[in-house]
Design a protein around this motif. Structure first.
Motif, PDB file in Angstrom:
ATOM      1  N   ALA A  23     -11.576  -3.665   9.084  1.00 44.77           N
ATOM      2  CA  ALA A  23     -11.395  -4.347   7.676  1.00 44.77           C
ATOM      3  C   ALA A  23     -12.043  -3.816   6.327  1.00 44.77           C
ATOM      4  O   ALA A  23     -11.495  -3.644   5.383  1.00 44.77           O
ATOM      5  N   ALA A  24     -13.323  -3.462   6.581  1.00 39.56           N
ATOM      6  CA  ALA A  24     -14.206  -2.562   5.688  1.00 39.56           C
ATOM      7  C   ALA A  24     -13.392  -1.456   5.251  1.00 39.56           C
ATOM      8  O   ALA A  24     -13.495  -1.010   4.128  1.00 39.56           O
ATOM      9  N   ALA A  25     -13.091  -0.662   6.321  1.00 40.28           N
ATOM     10  CA  ALA A  25     -12.347   0.736   5.984  1.00 40.28           C
ATOM     11  C   ALA A  25     -11.397   0.528   5.512  1.00 40.28           C
ATOM     12  O   ALA A  25     -11.000   1.400   4.260  1.00 40.28           O
ATOM     13  N   VAL A  26     -10.393  -0.322   5.761  1.00 39.29           N
ATOM     14  CA  VAL A  26      -9.123  -0.687   5.176  1.00 39.29           C
ATOM     15  C   VAL A  26      -9.390  -1.049   3.884  1.00 39.29           C
ATOM     16  O   VAL A  26      -8.717  -0.459   2.723  1.00 39.29           O
ATOM     17  N   ALA A  27     -10.461  -1.653   3.328  1.00 39.14           N
ATOM     18  CA  ALA A  27     -10.874  -2.129   2.001  1.00 39.14           C
ATOM     19  C   ALA A  27     -10.934  -0.770   0.975  1.00 39.14           C
ATOM     20  O   ALA A  27     -10.663  -0.903  -0.058  1.00 39.14           O
ATOM     21  N   GLU A  28     -11.397   0.167   1.737  1.00 38.77           N
ATOM     22  CA  GLU A  28     -11.685   1.300   0.785  1.00 38.77           C
ATOM     23  C   GLU A  28     -10.571   2.341   0.643  1.00 38.77           C
ATOM     24  O   GLU A  28     -10.780   3.033  -0.038  1.00 38.77           O
ATOM     25  N   LEU A  29      -9.527   1.668   1.190  1.00 40.10           N
ATOM     26  CA  LEU A  29      -8.133   2.541   0.843  1.00 40.10           C
ATOM     27  C   LEU A  29      -7.661   2.179  -0.539  1.00 40.10           C
ATOM     28  O   LEU A  29      -6.921   2.935  -1.231  1.00 40.10           O
ATOM     29  N   GLY A  30      -8.136   0.897  -1.127  1.00 36.14           N
ATOM     30  CA  GLY A  30      -7.872   0.593  -2.473  1.00 36.14           C
ATOM     31  C   GLY A  30      -6.247   0.012  -2.785  1.00 36.14           C
ATOM     32  O   GLY A  30      -5.838   0.358  -3.766  1.00 36.14           O
ATOM     33  N   LEU A  31      -5.788  -0.467  -1.532  1.00 32.70           N
ATOM     34  CA  LEU A  31      -4.546  -0.879  -1.467  1.00 32.70           C
ATOM     35  C   LEU A  31      -4.417  -2.007  -2.462  1.00 32.70           C
ATOM     36  O   LEU A  31      -5.114  -2.909  -2.708  1.00 32.70           O
ATOM     37  N   ARG A  32      -3.211  -2.078  -3.085  1.00 34.42           N
ATOM     38  CA  ARG A  32      -2.703  -3.196  -3.924  1.00 34.42           C
ATOM     39  C   ARG A  32      -1.465  -3.872  -3.456  1.00 34.42           C
ATOM     40  O   ARG A  32      -0.617  -3.482  -2.540  1.00 34.42           O
ATOM     41  N   ALA A  33      -1.425  -5.037  -3.862  1.00 35.85           N
ATOM     42  CA  ALA A  33      -0.196  -6.014  -3.604  1.00 35.85           C
ATOM     43  C   ALA A  33       0.966  -5.166  -3.712  1.00 35.85           C
ATOM     44  O   ALA A  33       1.275  -4.500  -4.743  1.00 35.85           O
ATOM     45  N   GLY A  34       2.119  -5.097  -2.580  1.00 39.43           N
ATOM     46  CA  GLY A  34       3.185  -4.260  -2.801  1.00 39.43           C
ATOM     47  C   GLY A  34       3.067  -2.945  -2.071  1.00 39.43           C
ATOM     48  O   GLY A  34       4.183  -2.235  -2.215  1.00 39.43           O
ATOM     49  N   ASP A  35       2.073  -2.408  -1.971  1.00 38.52           N
ATOM     50  CA  ASP A  35       1.992  -1.254  -1.371  1.00 38.52           C
ATOM     51  C   ASP A  35       2.501  -0.894   0.215  1.00 38.52           C
ATOM     52  O   ASP A  35       2.895  -1.895   0.757  1.00 38.52           O
ATOM     53  N   ARG A  36       2.844   0.508   0.227  1.00 40.15           N
ATOM     54  CA  ARG A  36       3.499   0.738   1.549  1.00 40.15           C
ATOM     55  C   ARG A  36       2.456   1.589   2.492  1.00 40.15           C
ATOM     56  O   ARG A  36       2.071   2.780   1.853  1.00 40.15           O
ATOM     57  N   LEU A  84      10.479   8.642   8.564  1.00 35.62           N
ATOM     58  CA  LEU A  84      10.257   8.217   7.260  1.00 35.62           C
ATOM     59  C   LEU A  84      10.613   9.158   6.351  1.00 35.62           C
ATOM     60  O   LEU A  84      10.325  10.439   6.271  1.00 35.62           O
ATOM     61  N   ARG A  85      10.960   8.607   5.024  1.00 36.72           N
ATOM     62  CA  ARG A  85      11.405   9.535   3.942  1.00 36.72           C
ATOM     63  C   ARG A  85      10.144  10.236   3.329  1.00 36.72           C
ATOM     64  O   ARG A  85       9.074   9.421   3.382  1.00 36.72           O
ATOM     65  N   ALA A  86      10.351  11.412   2.856  1.00 33.81           N
ATOM     66  CA  ALA A  86       9.265  12.133   1.889  1.00 33.81           C
ATOM     67  C   ALA A  86       8.642  11.230   0.953  1.00 33.81           C
ATOM     68  O   ALA A  86       9.622  10.474   0.276  1.00 33.81           O
ATOM     69  N   GLY A  87       7.346  11.017   0.809  1.00 31.55           N
ATOM     70  CA  GLY A  87       6.833  10.323  -0.493  1.00 31.55           C
ATOM     71  C   GLY A  87       7.160   8.823  -0.485  1.00 31.55           C
ATOM     72  O   GLY A  87       6.947   8.105  -1.455  1.00 31.55           O
ATOM     73  N   SER A  88       7.496   8.346   0.844  1.00 33.83           N
ATOM     74  CA  SER A  88       7.891   6.933   0.846  1.00 33.83           C
ATOM     75  C   SER A  88       6.656   5.856   0.963  1.00 33.83           C
ATOM     76  O   SER A  88       6.812   4.710   0.920  1.00 33.83           O
ATOM     77  N   LEU A  89       5.487   6.507   1.245  1.00 36.12           N
ATOM     78  CA  LEU A  89       4.244   5.669   1.419  1.00 36.12           C
ATOM     79  C   LEU A  89       3.136   5.982   0.442  1.00 36.12           C
ATOM     80  O   LEU A  89       3.363   6.973  -0.216  1.00 36.12           O
ATOM     81  N   ASP A  90       2.218   4.789   0.246  1.00 37.25           N
ATOM     82  CA  ASP A  90       1.305   5.058  -0.611  1.00 37.25           C
ATOM     83  C   ASP A  90      -0.010   5.215  -0.105  1.00 37.25           C
ATOM     84  O   ASP A  90      -1.072   5.827  -0.486  1.00 37.25           O
ATOM     85  N   ALA A  91      -0.221   5.156   1.423  1.00 35.39           N
ATOM     86  CA  ALA A  91      -1.372   5.234   2.100  1.00 35.39           C
ATOM     87  C   ALA A  91      -1.053   5.318   3.701  1.00 35.39           C
ATOM     88  O   ALA A  91      -0.122   5.016   4.145  1.00 35.39           O
ATOM     89  N   VAL A  92      -1.958   6.354   4.282  1.00 34.12           N
ATOM     90  CA  VAL A  92      -1.901   6.353   5.907  1.00 34.12           C
ATOM     91  C   VAL A  92      -3.255   6.008   6.155  1.00 34.12           C
ATOM     92  O   VAL A  92      -4.456   6.490   5.567  1.00 34.12           O
ATOM     93  N   PHE A  93      -3.689   5.164   7.293  1.00 36.71           N
ATOM     94  CA  PHE A  93      -4.573   4.793   7.966  1.00 36.71           C
ATOM     95  C   PHE A  93      -4.580   5.453   9.324  1.00 36.71           C
ATOM     96  O   PHE A  93      -3.766   5.064   9.887  1.00 36.71           O
ATOM     97  N   GLY A  94      -5.887   6.207   9.482  1.00 43.88           N
ATOM     98  CA  GLY A  94      -5.635   6.690  11.035  1.00 43.88           C
ATOM     99  C   GLY A  94      -7.108   6.572  11.671  1.00 43.88           C
ATOM    100  O   GLY A  94      -7.860   6.895  11.284  1.00 43.88           O
ATOM    101  N   ALA A  95      -7.117   5.526  12.725  1.00 41.65           N
ATOM    102  CA  ALA A  95      -8.348   5.237  13.165  1.00 41.65           C
ATOM    103  C   ALA A  95      -8.401   5.971  14.715  1.00 41.65           C
ATOM    104  O   ALA A  95      -7.429   6.172  15.402  1.00 41.65           O
ATOM    105  N   GLY A  96      -9.386   6.774  14.855  1.00 40.22           N
ATOM    106  CA  GLY A  96      -9.524   7.680  15.929  1.00 40.22           C
ATOM    107  C   GLY A  96      -8.294   8.658  16.262  1.00 40.22           C
ATOM    108  O   GLY A  96      -8.070   9.001  17.284  1.00 40.22           O
ATOM    109  N   LEU A  97      -7.857   9.074  15.099  1.00 37.77           N
ATOM    110  CA  LEU A  97      -6.599   9.755  15.121  1.00 37.77           C
ATOM    111  C   LEU A  97      -6.777  11.380  15.465  1.00 37.77           C
ATOM    112  O   LEU A  97      -6.009  12.013  16.355  1.00 37.77           O
ATOM    113  N   VAL A  98      -7.835  11.805  14.704  1.00 40.22           N
ATOM    114  CA  VAL A  98      -7.736  13.306  14.382  1.00 40.22           C
ATOM    115  C   VAL A  98      -8.010  13.893  15.878  1.00 40.22           C
ATOM    116  O   VAL A  98      -7.369  15.139  16.199  1.00 40.22           O
ATOM    117  N   SER A  99      -8.895  13.316  16.587  1.00 44.33           N
ATOM    118  CA  SER A  99      -9.165  13.906  18.094  1.00 44.33           C
ATOM    119  C   SER A  99      -8.180  14.064  19.034  1.00 44.33           C
ATOM    120  O   SER A  99      -8.038  14.856  19.909  1.00 44.33           O
TER     121      SER A  99
END
Length: 199
Positions: free
Chosen positions: A31-44, A103-118
């Motif tokens: 929840a704390a990490a998601v909060a740091e994304l700065g998402l707003r109502a209606g975001d994708r 997904l279409r190019a430019g269709s999202l406002d943000a991506v969250f990736g937990a434990g993803l890179v490795s």
């Protein structure tokens, strides 16, 4: 399917059923990490490599009922656990590889990736694919509920300088993949790297 995809699926299929019970106290960190994304109502927003969907409830809370939340994962067993936990109510679940998102190019406002890179087979290419689906100025959060040193200790291995999540490695990797690293935290209690999609 590539050998890398098969290996990732086998790794997570074997652990899916008890994944949430192995890490029962991670909710506040997500929840704390998601909060740091700065998402707003209606975001994708996309949870890339969503696993059992632990980030989906805070992502849904952040974007509200008018927003779009998508959880994408390569492992059917992990998505089944997400459904079993009722997290499919917080976002649409996609069985797909983050290397080729439907997904279409430019269709999202943000991506969250937990434990993803490795777990990325081709990190530079895969991060470019994430950049493709995010609008310029959109945000990427690479997160883990424990820091690099704590994670290495948990796995009984030393922390090595070639770790992709080390800032000297991650910054140029992101820069070459369409992202600009804006914040980097690596503490025992969490790892969080935030990046902005370059224009």
């Amino acid at each position: 399917m590539s050998d890398d995809q098969t290996r990732v699926q086998e790794f997570f299929t074997a652990r899916a059923a008890d994944w949430d019970t192995r890490f029962p106290d991670d909710g506040p960190a997500y929840a704390a990490a998601v909060a740091e994304l700065g998402l707003r109502a209606g975001d994708r927003v996309l949870d890339a490599g969503c696993g059992t969907g632990r980030a989906l409830p805070p992502l849904r809370a952040a974007v509200g009922p008018s927003g779009v939340v998508i959880g994408a994962d390569l492992t059917p067993a992990m998505l089944r656990e997400a459904v079993r936990a009722g997290r499919d109510r917080d976002g649409a679940l996609l069985l797909t590889d983050v290397a080729a998102l439907p997904l279409r190019a430019g269709s999202l406002d943000a991506v969250f990736g937990a434990g993803l890179v490795s777990h990325l087979a081709s990190p530079a290419e895969n991060l470019r694919e994430l950049a493709r689906v995010v609008r310029p100025g959109g945000v990427l959060a690479l997160f883990h509920p424990v820091g690099r040193a704590a994670l290495a200790a948990r796995h009984g291995r030393p922390l090595t300088p070639d770790d992709l999540r080390a800032e000297p490695n991650l910054r140029p990797l992101l820069a070459g993949s369409g992202w600009r690293l804006t914040s980097y935290v690596d503490e025992d209690s969490r790892f969080l790297a935030l990046a902005v999609r370059k224009s």
